[in-house]
Design an enzyme around this catalytic site. Structure first.
Site, PDB file in Angstrom:
ATOM      1  CG  ASP A  48      -0.330  -0.041   2.515  1.00 48.95           C
ATOM      2  OD1 ASP A  48       0.905  -0.220   2.586  1.00 48.95           O
ATOM      3  OD2 ASP A  48      -1.044   0.103   3.527  1.00 48.95           O
ATOM      4  CB  SER A  49       4.592   1.700  -0.137  1.00 47.14           C
ATOM      5  OG  SER A  49       4.825   0.574  -0.942  1.00 47.14           O
ATOM      6  CE  LYS A 117       3.531  -6.186   3.522  1.00 44.20           C
ATOM      7  NZ  LYS A 117       3.026  -4.978   4.197  1.00 44.20           N
ATOM      8  CD  GLU A 119       0.829  -1.607   8.067  1.00 41.49           C
ATOM      9  OE1 GLU A 119       0.471  -0.872   9.015  1.00 41.49           O
ATOM     10  OE2 GLU A 119       1.347  -1.175   7.028  1.00 41.49           O
ATOM     11  CD  GLU A 186       8.075  -0.227   7.217  1.00 36.76           C
ATOM     12  OE1 GLU A 186       7.083  -0.934   6.927  1.00 36.76           O
ATOM     13  OE2 GLU A 186       8.258   0.901   6.745  1.00 36.76           O
TER      14      GLU A 186
HETATM   15  O1  KIV Z   1       3.685  -1.212   1.518  1.00 38.55           O
HETATM   16  C1  KIV Z   1       4.882  -1.533   1.500  1.00 38.55           C
HETATM   17  O2  KIV Z   1       5.667  -1.169   0.610  1.00 38.55           O
HETATM   18  C2  KIV Z   1       5.384  -2.353   2.590  1.00 38.55           C
HETATM   19  C3  KIV Z   1       6.869  -2.525   2.697  1.00 38.55           C
HETATM   20  C4  KIV Z   1       7.468  -1.302   3.269  1.00 38.55           C
HETATM   21  C5  KIV Z   1       7.243  -3.723   3.472  1.00 38.55           C
HETATM   22  O3  KIV Z   1       4.635  -2.846   3.371  1.00 38.55           O
END
Ligand code: KIV
Length: 269
Positions: A48-49, A117, A119, A186
């Site tokens: 989600d980055s 994934k 969090e 992280e």
């Molecule tokens: O969203 C993302 O890019 C991430 C990485 C920083 C692990 O979760």
């Protein structure tokens, strides 16, 4: 023609056991994913980055599931060898195990990703159990968790002090117990990441967590030198941003000088 051997979920534990580091990079689109797949990256993460790196948001908090899905679909189409993990964004799994399963199924069906994934540790362990019980591979994410940046008070290194280390270990064990196949760590103090890595049977994948984790992940724009943000934990392995500017500058100059298109680019009959 040799068929490419696809990376599968069981390979990650095997890699941990034989001490082979797992490589993960973010990818958000088809051409980038193809390049990284060809380079032998084991896991492509549609993070989600996406929000701050591709959509111009100032954080990941505003990203929606509907925004993530087309990017995850493009990456999944490109991946011949790599295993594709897609993030569930903030607000799409926290409410209940049912919400997490519904969002995960939607992502898996519409994107073709291989795993999900999201969090958190003990606080979302019920969601993780429900997702893995539904037959969906799950990767955890602990330490600095960007979706909680407001609650964490900004980008702060995690795993400090005895209690900080114990909390991380307890969270990681809860994710493993709930069926996670790996955990991203992280911005974690290296010795704390080492302790988590030793406590788990499943692999850890670090970003700003030292060299002792079972694998490494970076946001590809930081890795390749695109953009202005250069986090201390990242390394620039290329100057792709500059190469793009140079190519576009040369294009502009050629068009202005009527040097492009030339006869070789032109249909004359
Ligand atoms: O969203 C993302 O890019 C991430 C990485 C920083 C692990 O979760």
């Amino acid at each position: 023609m040799n068929a490419v051997k696809k990376v599968r979920i069981h390979h990650f534990k095997e890699m941990k056991e034989r001490g082979e580091k797992i490589t993960m990079l973010t990818a958000y689109d088809y051409p980038t994913a193809r390049a990284f797949d060809a380079a032998g990256v084991d896991i492509l993460l549609v993070g989600d980055s996406l929000g701050d790196n591709m959509l111009g948001y100032d954080s990941t908090v505003g990203v929606t599931l509907d925004e993530m899905i087309p990017f995850a679909r493009a990456v999944s189409r490109a991946a011949q060898r790599a295993f594709v993990v897609a993030d569930l964004p903030f607000g799409t799994y926290e409410v209940s195990p049912e919400q997490a399963v519904e969002s995960s199924i939607r992502m898996m069906k519409l994107s073709g990703a291989n795993a999900i994934k999201f969090e958190g540790g003990r606080r979302i362990a019920r969601q993780v159990k429900a997702v893995t019980d539904a037959g969906i591979p799950f990767c955890g994410h602990l330490g600095f968790t960007p979706q909680s940046e407001n609650a964490l008070g900004g980008h702060r290194v995690q795993g400090r002090g005895e209690q900080g280390v114990q909390d991380l270990i307890d969270d990681a064990l809860a994710l493993q117990e709930a069926g996670a196949f790996a955990v991203v760590l992280e911005m974690v103090v290296a010795s704390a990441a080492d302790a988590v890595t030793a406590a788990l049977d499943i692999p850890t994948i670090g970003i700003g967590a030292g060299s002792g984790t079972d694998g490494q992940v970076l946001v590809w724009l930081d890795m390749a030198g695109v953009g202005d943000w250069h986090p201390r934990f990242s390394k620039q392995f290329g100057a792709v941003g500059q190469a793009m500017t140079d190519a576009a500058t040369a294009y502009v100059a050629d068009v202005k000088d009527v040097a492009f298109p030339g006869p070789e680019h032109t249909f004359s009959t």
